[in-house]
Write a protein that holds these residues in place. Structure first.
Motif, PDB file in Angstrom:
ATOM      1  N   UNK A  10      51.213  34.574  36.542  1.00 21.64           N
ATOM      2  CA  UNK A  10      49.865  34.036  36.816  1.00 21.64           C
ATOM      3  C   UNK A  10      49.122  34.822  37.889  1.00 21.64           C
ATOM      4  N   UNK A  11      49.802  35.785  38.521  1.00 24.08           N
ATOM      5  CA  UNK A  11      49.170  36.606  39.558  1.00 24.08           C
ATOM      6  C   UNK A  11      48.577  37.889  38.971  1.00 24.08           C
ATOM      7  N   UNK A  12      48.659  38.047  37.652  1.00 23.62           N
ATOM      8  CA  UNK A  12      48.196  39.282  37.006  1.00 23.62           C
ATOM      9  C   UNK A  12      46.961  39.012  36.151  1.00 23.62           C
ATOM     10  N   UNK A  13      45.966  39.905  36.290  1.00 25.84           N
ATOM     11  CA  UNK A  13      44.800  39.872  35.404  1.00 25.84           C
ATOM     12  C   UNK A  13      44.604  41.265  34.831  1.00 25.84           C
ATOM     13  N   UNK A  14      44.430  41.335  33.513  1.00 28.38           N
ATOM     14  CA  UNK A  14      44.278  42.624  32.836  1.00 28.38           C
ATOM     15  C   UNK A  14      42.889  42.761  32.223  1.00 28.38           C
ATOM     16  N   UNK A  15      42.472  44.008  32.027  1.00 25.86           N
ATOM     17  CA  UNK A  15      41.213  44.304  31.341  1.00 25.86           C
ATOM     18  C   UNK A  15      40.029  43.604  32.013  1.00 25.86           C
ATOM     19  N   UNK A  16      39.982  43.705  33.339  1.00 24.73           N
ATOM     20  CA  UNK A  16      38.971  43.017  34.135  1.00 24.73           C
ATOM     21  C   UNK A  16      37.758  43.922  34.334  1.00 24.73           C
ATOM     22  N   UNK A  17      36.571  43.351  34.209  1.00 21.39           N
ATOM     23  CA  UNK A  17      35.335  44.084  34.462  1.00 21.39           C
ATOM     24  C   UNK A  17      34.854  43.760  35.869  1.00 21.39           C
ATOM     25  N   UNK A  18      34.661  44.795  36.661  1.00 22.61           N
ATOM     26  CA  UNK A  18      34.137  44.607  38.016  1.00 22.61           C
ATOM     27  C   UNK A  18      32.906  45.492  38.171  1.00 22.61           C
ATOM     28  N   UNK A  19      31.832  44.934  38.748  1.00 23.28           N
ATOM     29  CA  UNK A  19      30.599  45.726  38.874  1.00 23.28           C
ATOM     30  C   UNK A  19      30.668  46.743  40.016  1.00 23.28           C
ATOM     31  N   UNK A  20      31.514  46.466  41.024  1.00 24.70           N
ATOM     32  CA  UNK A  20      31.684  47.413  42.130  1.00 24.70           C
ATOM     33  C   UNK A  20      32.988  47.095  42.849  1.00 24.70           C
ATOM     34  N   UNK A  21      33.316  47.863  43.883  1.00 22.25           N
ATOM     35  CA  UNK A  21      34.598  47.655  44.564  1.00 22.25           C
ATOM     36  C   UNK A  21      34.706  46.276  45.198  1.00 22.25           C
ATOM     37  N   UNK A  22      33.602  45.805  45.730  1.00 17.98           N
ATOM     38  CA  UNK A  22      33.612  44.504  46.397  1.00 17.98           C
ATOM     39  C   UNK A  22      33.946  43.388  45.412  1.00 17.98           C
ATOM     40  N   UNK A  23      33.350  43.454  44.234  1.00 20.05           N
ATOM     41  CA  UNK A  23      33.608  42.478  43.173  1.00 20.05           C
ATOM     42  C   UNK A  23      35.080  42.546  42.759  1.00 20.05           C
ATOM     43  N   UNK A  24      35.607  43.761  42.632  1.00 16.15           N
ATOM     44  CA  UNK A  24      37.012  43.957  42.243  1.00 16.15           C
ATOM     45  C   UNK A  24      37.958  43.341  43.278  1.00 16.15           C
ATOM     46  N   UNK A  25      37.682  43.598  44.544  1.00 16.92           N
ATOM     47  CA  UNK A  25      38.523  43.065  45.627  1.00 16.92           C
ATOM     48  C   UNK A  25      38.443  41.535  45.640  1.00 16.92           C
ATOM     49  N   UNK A  26      37.241  41.007  45.412  1.00 18.51           N
ATOM     50  CA  UNK A  26      37.068  39.539  45.396  1.00 18.51           C
ATOM     51  C   UNK A  26      37.890  38.919  44.261  1.00 18.51           C
ATOM     52  N   UNK A  27      37.871  39.515  43.083  1.00 17.09           N
ATOM     53  CA  UNK A  27      38.654  39.010  41.943  1.00 17.09           C
ATOM     54  C   UNK A  27      40.140  38.996  42.318  1.00 17.09           C
ATOM     55  N   UNK A  28      40.589  40.087  42.905  1.00 16.90           N
ATOM     56  CA  UNK A  28      41.984  40.231  43.313  1.00 16.90           C
ATOM     57  C   UNK A  28      42.376  39.158  44.331  1.00 16.90           C
ATOM     58  N   UNK A  29      41.504  38.923  45.296  1.00 15.98           N
ATOM     59  CA  UNK A  29      41.752  37.912  46.328  1.00 15.98           C
ATOM     60  C   UNK A  29      41.709  36.493  45.790  1.00 15.98           C
ATOM     61  N   UNK A  30      40.795  36.245  44.838  1.00 19.99           N
ATOM     62  CA  UNK A  30      40.663  34.897  44.272  1.00 19.99           C
ATOM     63  C   UNK A  30      41.944  34.455  43.567  1.00 19.99           C
ATOM     64  N   UNK A  31      42.680  35.397  43.001  1.00 16.65           N
ATOM     65  CA  UNK A  31      43.963  35.050  42.362  1.00 16.65           C
ATOM     66  C   UNK A  31      44.898  34.469  43.425  1.00 16.65           C
ATOM     67  N   UNK A  32      44.942  35.118  44.589  1.00 23.58           N
ATOM     68  CA  UNK A  32      45.794  34.633  45.686  1.00 23.58           C
ATOM     69  C   UNK A  32      45.346  33.244  46.151  1.00 23.58           C
TER      70      UNK A  32
END
Length: 149
Positions: A10-32
């Motif tokens: 449940x800690x893994x997300x694949x094929x994720x669309x991120x508009x920029x680095x900040x969005x990507x980091x936020x997605x990663x953190x939201x899993x935690x």
């Protein structure tokens, strides 16, 4: 023998669309956050750190490890893993496609997690496997394989 899984499905997300680095980091953190490993304040701290210190979280070609300090809201240690469908850049030449979010309780507790991450990314083919993973099991196998000693 403690057979601890470093990474949970449940800690893994694949094929994720991120508009920029900040969005990507936020997605990663939201899993935690969803897994109860960190408070939402931790995610904000991850992003603030990068704004302050630059892309210091790039740990291998195409791999970023966003994190913050334990006092920024860690509840329980753990990692999350996000594979983007296309690379995102902090700046030209500083691109990444895989994020490994780290939550550490203190400066010692996460050493075993970091050793496992280092072991995985030190193998050239593992980095490619991570970047191109389409199944959770491919990633779980990389992180959780050699647990028995």
């Amino acid at each position: 023998m403690l057979n601890r899984r470093v990474l949970e499905k449940q800690a893994i997300m694949l094929d994720v669309t991120a508009k920029d680095w900040e969005h990507a980091v936020r997605i990663c953190g939201e899993i935690l956050v969803k897994m109860g490993k960190v408070n939402p304040t931790y995610v904000d701290a991850m992003i603030s750190n990068i704004h302050e210190l630059g892309p210091y979280i790039l740990i291998a070609p195409g791999i970023a490890m966003p994190h913050a300090r334990p006092e920024d809201g860690v509840i329980q240690e753990g990692i999350s893993l996000v594979v983007l469908n296309k690379e995102v850049a902090f700046e030209p030449g500083k691109e990444f496609k895989v994020l490994i979010g780290l939550a550490a309780l203190n400066s010692e507790s996460h050493i075993d997690i970091l050793q496992k991450v280092a072991e995985v990314i030190s193998k050239a083919n593992s980095i490619e496997q991570l970047k191109n993973a389409t199944e959770h099991d491919e990633i779980l196998q990389l992180f959780n394989e050699k647990e028995e000693h």
